[in-house]
Design an enzyme around this catalytic site. Structure first.
Site, mmCIF file in Angstrom:
data_model
loop_
_atom_site.group_PDB
_atom_site.id
_atom_site.type_symbol
_atom_site.label_atom_id
_atom_site.label_comp_id
_atom_site.label_asym_id
_atom_site.label_seq_id
_atom_site.Cartn_x
_atom_site.Cartn_y
_atom_site.Cartn_z
ATOM 1 C CE LYS A 1 -87.010 44.746 52.923
ATOM 2 N NZ LYS A 1 -85.818 43.889 52.811
ATOM 3 C CG ASP B 1 -88.093 38.985 53.371
ATOM 4 O OD1 ASP B 1 -88.892 38.172 52.839
ATOM 5 O OD2 ASP B 1 -87.542 38.758 54.460
#
Length: 218
Positions: free
Chosen positions: A120, A138
């Site tokens: 991420k 997320d």
């Protein structure tokens, strides 16, 4: 959800926010990398308060290494998990100097090899600092993608892969920012604000919150 509806969702999000960006404050790719590492399980507001103190003093790998782990902790101690994060930031600074000449690499594998950097974080840096067509999923984006029907998936990687496959090319550069901001401020976890949602008529969510009636003027 068909391709036309999906494209219209992005079109409306773009019309509402033509030039989206992260809410983390940064001036260089290195500052962005540090800020994103610090943002894990923390708010952007909290990270910005800490980096507003840190970056004027140390905003390069060499300068942060000079602070040392204990010195860095003093600047970021208001952020959750600050002890682990300080250790990771010191480690990534050392690795950037030893392996990359102090520069943030524009390469996923090299980024993910840095302490404290996962997929991420690498996606955020590649997209925001270097303009790559990556989408960092997320909790906000995972929720929006599943709730709206835009790109449902059982885990973040499934959602990321679907978003990359199904998002039209013209929207991929900014899709991450549109979706995270939409999830943060409109399509909230506990009670989505469907009454002010720009894509409410395109969304597949069955439990839409009721529209608040317009106030009656005297």
């Amino acid at each position: 959800m068909n391709a036309a509806k999906r494209a219209e969702i992005y079109r409306r999000l773009r019309d509402a926010n033509p030039s989206p960006t992260t809410e983390l404050r940064y001036a260089t790719a290195f500052e962005l990398l540090v800020a994103v590492v610090l943002s894990a399980q923390a708010t952007d507001v909290g990270v910005n308060k800490a980096t507003a103190r840190l970056f004027p003093v140390a905003n390069t790998p060499d300068a942060i290494l000079a602070l040392g782990e204990a010195g860095l902790r003093d600047y970021i101690k208001t952020i959750g998990l600050y002890q682990t994060k300080a250790k990771n930031v010191i480690g990534l600074c050392r690795q950037l100097i030893e392996l990359h000449g102090g520069d943030v690499p524009r390469d996923r594998e090299a980024l993910e090899a840095l302490p404290g950097v996962g997929r991420k974080t690498a996606n955020v840096v590649l997209n925001t600092a270097f303009g790559e067509h990556t989408i960092a999923v997320d909790t906000h984006i995972f929720r929006v993608a599943n709730r709206t029907g835009l790109a449902p998936g059982v885990n973040v990687r499934k959602v990321e892969d679907k978003l990359l496959k199904l998002t039209p090319d013209e929207f991929k550069r900014d899709a991450h920012h549109w979706l995270i901001l939409h999830g943060r401020y409109v399509c909230k976890a506990r009670k989505p604000e469907c009454g002010r949602c720009a894509i409410v008529d395109l969304c597949d969510y069955r439990s839409k919150t009721p529209f608040d009636p317009a106030p009656v003027s005297d």
